[in-house]
Every structure is written in C-alpha cells, then in structure tokens.
Design a protein around this motif. Sequence first.
Motif, short mmCIF file in Angstrom:
data_model
loop_
_atom_site.label_atom_id
_atom_site.label_comp_id
_atom_site.label_asym_id
_atom_site.label_seq_id
_atom_site.Cartn_x
_atom_site.Cartn_y
_atom_site.Cartn_z
N UNK A 96 0.93 -1.08 -0.09
CA UNK A 96 0.04 0.23 -0.04
C UNK A 96 0.87 1.15 -0.10
N UNK A 97 2.06 1.27 0.16
CA UNK A 97 2.86 2.47 0.31
C UNK A 97 3.32 3.02 1.47
N UNK A 98 2.69 2.08 2.45
CA UNK A 98 2.94 2.68 3.96
C UNK A 98 4.54 2.98 4.10
N UNK A 99 4.87 3.70 5.20
CA UNK A 99 6.15 4.09 5.61
C UNK A 99 6.68 3.54 6.75
N UNK A 100 5.62 3.37 7.78
CA UNK A 100 5.83 3.03 9.13
C UNK A 100 4.77 2.43 9.47
N UNK A 101 5.03 1.09 10.22
CA UNK A 101 3.92 0.36 11.08
C UNK A 101 4.19 0.67 12.44
N UNK A 102 3.22 0.96 13.13
CA UNK A 102 3.11 1.26 14.77
C UNK A 102 2.22 0.03 15.35
N UNK A 103 2.66 -0.32 16.29
CA UNK A 103 1.92 -1.40 17.24
C UNK A 103 1.86 -0.80 18.54
N UNK A 104 0.61 -0.94 18.93
CA UNK A 104 0.30 -0.46 20.38
C UNK A 104 -0.07 -1.83 21.10
N UNK A 105 0.85 -2.04 22.21
CA UNK A 105 0.38 -3.40 22.73
C UNK A 105 0.21 -3.01 24.44
N UNK A 106 -1.06 -3.16 24.71
CA UNK A 106 -1.39 -3.01 25.98
C UNK A 106 -0.54 -4.07 26.88
N UNK A 107 -0.38 -3.50 28.09
CA UNK A 107 0.54 -4.63 28.89
C UNK A 107 0.09 -5.88 29.14
N UNK A 108 -1.26 -5.98 29.05
CA UNK A 108 -1.81 -7.68 29.30
C UNK A 108 -1.52 -8.40 28.24
N UNK A 109 -1.10 -7.76 27.04
CA UNK A 109 -0.69 -8.80 25.87
C UNK A 109 0.66 -8.66 25.67
N UNK A 110 1.49 -8.73 27.07
CA UNK A 110 3.02 -8.80 26.90
C UNK A 110 3.49 -10.06 26.06
N UNK A 111 2.82 -11.12 26.09
CA UNK A 111 3.25 -12.34 25.28
C UNK A 111 3.39 -11.85 23.81
N UNK A 112 3.12 -10.79 23.24
CA UNK A 112 3.47 -10.37 21.91
C UNK A 112 4.59 -9.51 21.55
N UNK A 113 5.28 -9.16 22.77
CA UNK A 113 6.38 -8.12 22.76
C UNK A 113 7.46 -8.90 21.83
N UNK A 114 7.97 -10.10 22.43
CA UNK A 114 8.96 -10.85 21.79
C UNK A 114 8.77 -11.24 20.48
N UNK A 115 7.58 -11.72 19.82
CA UNK A 115 7.51 -12.03 18.41
C UNK A 115 7.43 -10.34 17.77
N UNK A 116 7.05 -9.48 18.34
CA UNK A 116 7.01 -8.13 17.35
C UNK A 116 8.37 -7.72 17.30
N UNK A 117 9.17 -7.76 18.29
CA UNK A 117 10.78 -7.31 18.17
C UNK A 117 11.49 -8.44 17.13
N UNK A 118 11.04 -9.59 17.44
CA UNK A 118 11.81 -10.23 16.25
C UNK A 118 11.30 -10.15 14.77
N UNK A 119 10.26 -9.67 14.65
CA UNK A 119 9.92 -9.01 13.07
C UNK A 119 10.56 -7.92 12.85
N UNK A 120 11.58 -7.41 13.75
CA UNK A 120 12.25 -6.29 13.19
C UNK A 120 11.72 -4.86 14.00
N UNK A 121 10.64 -4.86 14.82
CA UNK A 121 10.29 -3.57 15.20
C UNK A 121 11.20 -3.05 16.46
N UNK A 122 11.32 -1.79 16.81
CA UNK A 122 12.16 -1.28 17.69
C UNK A 122 11.21 -0.84 18.59
#
Lengths: 256, 256
Positions: free
Chosen positions: A54-80
């Motif tokens: 779609x030509x987007x330049x940045x993808x943001x992900x807002x993770x509420x603390x109760x979904x802390x299980x998703x932090x590691x997979x997100x970082x492993x996909x190259x997110x900072x």
Amino acid sequence: MSTSASALAIEKQVELLTGVEDKYGGIILEIEKYMDSEVFLSLLRASLSQRKQQGKRAVWIKLPIEFVNLVEPTVKEGFKYHHAETDYLMLVKWIGESADTIPNNASHRVGISAFVMNEKREFKRRVASSKEQVSGNSPTGVVDEIDTEFVEILAFRQSHQSFFTKSDLLFMCMLRPLSFDIQKQDREIEAAQWMSVDDYAEQPFIQKHDSFRGVAKVCLTKSEKEYAGFSPVPRTTTASGKTSYLYFNSRDVNKL
Amino acid sequence: MSTSASALAIEKQVELLTGVEDKYGGIILEIEKYMDSEVFLSLLRASLSQRKQQGKRAVWIKLPIEFVNLVEPTVKEGFKYHHAETDYLMLVKWIGESADTIPNNASHRVGISAFVMNEKREFKRRVASSKEQVSGNSPTGVVDEIDTEFVEILAFRQSHQSFFTKSDLLFMCMLRPLSFDIQKQDREIEAAQWMSVDDYAEQPFIQKHDSFRGVAKVCLTKSEKEYAGFSPVPRTTTASGKTSYLYFNSRDVNKL
C-alpha cells in the motif's frame, strides 16, 4: 498448531490487525484482544507485506501490557521500541524506501510552580506535577480552593538529564486570585498562609540557594509591576488545525 | 531445566542482578548479559525479596531490546512499563509500604526554531530537532556553518497531544552571528539566503497563518530592539548539585 488451524485462525481474527492511518504515511495497529503469539506472528507478517504494498512507510503497534506475550514476536519481526506508558508499549518498524523519519520520543518532563499573588503583594506558591499541564486556561484547582486566573509565565528552569535520560522543565506561573469575599479569605489565610513577597525573598533557605534566589528576584520585580513575562495567545496551527498556544512578551510587542 | 541446574545457574549469574541505588530509595537493575527467562525469573524473585528486606521502595529494571525474552517474565512479576527508548525498555515495581511515588514519564518533546539575526536586521532560521537541546551554551552547528552565540528565547509554542499522548514545546531562539569575514559571508548568503525581517514578515504564507504571524511580529519587535525575551542564567540546583538554567526577562529584573 497445524498450518490449516493457523490459517483458519488468521481468517477469523484478521480484523484485529486493521489499523488507523496517521498523517505521515504510517499505520497504527492497536491490539485489543488476546492472541496466541503464533497466530499474531502470522497476522503481523501478512499485515507488513500488505502495508508495504500500500506504500505505507511506518507500521506502529500499540501493545497493552496485558498482551506482553506479543512483545517478543514483534521485536523479532524487526520492530524497535518507541515509547511506553504504564499500561502499554508502542513499537515501530520503518518499511519505507526512503530514510527513516520516525519522530522522536518525548524528552522532557514539565512541571509547574504556581505563584498566586494578591493586590497586597502577598503570595503563596505550589508546585504541581507534570500531569497538570501548562495552558492558557485558568488552571482551576491548582492552588487549593482559590479561584485563580492565569497571568503569565514568569520564568522557567531547565535541568538536563535529571531523571534517567530525561530533562526537566519547570515553569514558574503567576496566577491572580479571582474572588475575595472576606469569609473565604479568612479561611484561606489560615489554611494556606499568604506571605508578603519581601518576607518570602528574605528567608534564609531562599537566600542560600542561587536557584531559589533567582526566582524570588523575579517575583519581587513582578510585585513592583515592572516585569513582563510570557503570556499565551491561542493560535491555530496549520497542519493539524489544532489550537496551540504561543507564549511571548506581549507587553513589548504591543508597545511597538 | 532441572532444579539443580537452575540453582547452579543462579549461583553463577547472581552478580547480574546487582543494581545501582538511586537517590529516592530505589534500586536500578540493569541486565547486561543474555539469560534464560527461567533463570532470570528465579534471580528476579530473589532480588525482590532481598531489596524489600533492605527497605527499598522501588525496583527498576532496564532491559536492552536484545533481551526482549525477559519482558514477559518481568511483567508477570508485577512490573509495569515506565518508559522506552529505541533500544531499551524500563520497567518498575513499587515495593514500598507507603503510597507509590514513582516519577512521571516525560510528557513533552522539545524543538528549537533558531533565528539568526545580523546587524543589518537580516535573518535566517532553521528548525532543529528535539535531539538538539535548549541550553545556555552556544548551539554550535545548529545554523549551517555560522558561528553563533545564543541571545535569548523570544517565545515558545505549546501544542497539546500533537503526537500520541505527547505534547510539543517549540522554543524560538534568537542567535547572533559571531564572525563576519567577507569571504565567509558571501558563501553564506549564497547558501542560506539572508532575508530582511520585513520581507520575511510580509510573505503571504506568514500572513495567512496566525501562528507564523505571531512569531514574525515578535521578530519584528526584536529587530527594533524593543523586545525582551528570556535569557538563561546558570544556577546550581540544591538536591543534585547539577547545574540548571533559569530563563527569565533579565532586562526587567536588572532595571529594578
């Protein structure tokens, strides 16, 4: 999880990775329901390739603390990491072709030191937390029960890296009491100790520290009505249409 | 991992959870080596009970992004996010008996709009990112290759929640060029277009938006030498002994 079960899960949950566009060519994905981290990873990868197309330049992900299980997979996909508050973590990945223009995180905490001065050159002060924000509106409730009106910023103090890497900005605000019926005033004198500006400035702990002495000098000058601080004028900003406040020495500008 | 292997790992890695004390009764644990999340969890639990016995009130954990595997176990031990930068996440848990006094996170981004004005009432401007900080020192390199000296803060603009929950503070700074040998000046005129303040203020895009118009008015007033902004005086703060800067209208204070 088998491939087909995973594919089914994606089918069912695909609406969870829909996002909101920002003004800068980015998309903000907000995770609102619990997801298994494997299901999430599949959805995330599909979303990334869709958003890139779609030509987007940045993808943001807002993770509420109760979904802390998703932090590691997100970082492993190259997110900072971008920023965090008590209850959520914001991550970002730049997927644009051009150089990264990810905006900076907040660098400063802002506090307010409120000085309420009455007609008799008496005043009292209170330090407010940075949660109470500087604005052109009357900061009702900042100083006990007195109704006050914001006059101007007398001065501000910057301290570098006072808290981890963050700096502090403390704005000294002059307020004016709005109501002065006798009954109220009596209660206030008892409760909050009005003090003459001169008595305030002469206290040993003020004289001892040059930071306090500087502020007291500004208050003394102000009480003699010879001091112009910065007062706010509401301005409409161009990009967002939101109102911002421009603070400047309006006495000098209006003299021209 | 068997209990004995885990116990051995704790024995070997116990020095990793040592921390640095802060001034407020807290301890900051910095994780610097990769750890298995189970090993980490055991160490963390042991640390928490040790720190509680020592009377500590807050435990901070700084997790570099490469140790993202430790975020989930940390949160499951009752830690909350405090703040994050690109490459690390800071978490905190209040273990004191009294009410939580965990300091606020940064709420504002700070930017600088630098106006360099020469003796001929010509000027040019550049917006600096919030990474270049406001200080009383000469912000060398901010405006192309010109050596400049900081004069004062002319005005500042606050925009609420301009970026997620964060607000923006933009400080308009007046700088004075320090060197003016002809050769250098020629190059600069070509490269950076000095413009008279009047020409600047009369531009349609300035006149069209009240935010820009306000700033231009302040610059015009300043160029007539009738305007006092806020200038910095270094002050030593009392608690930390670090130098902070107090910005105020020193012209009015010195008139008294």
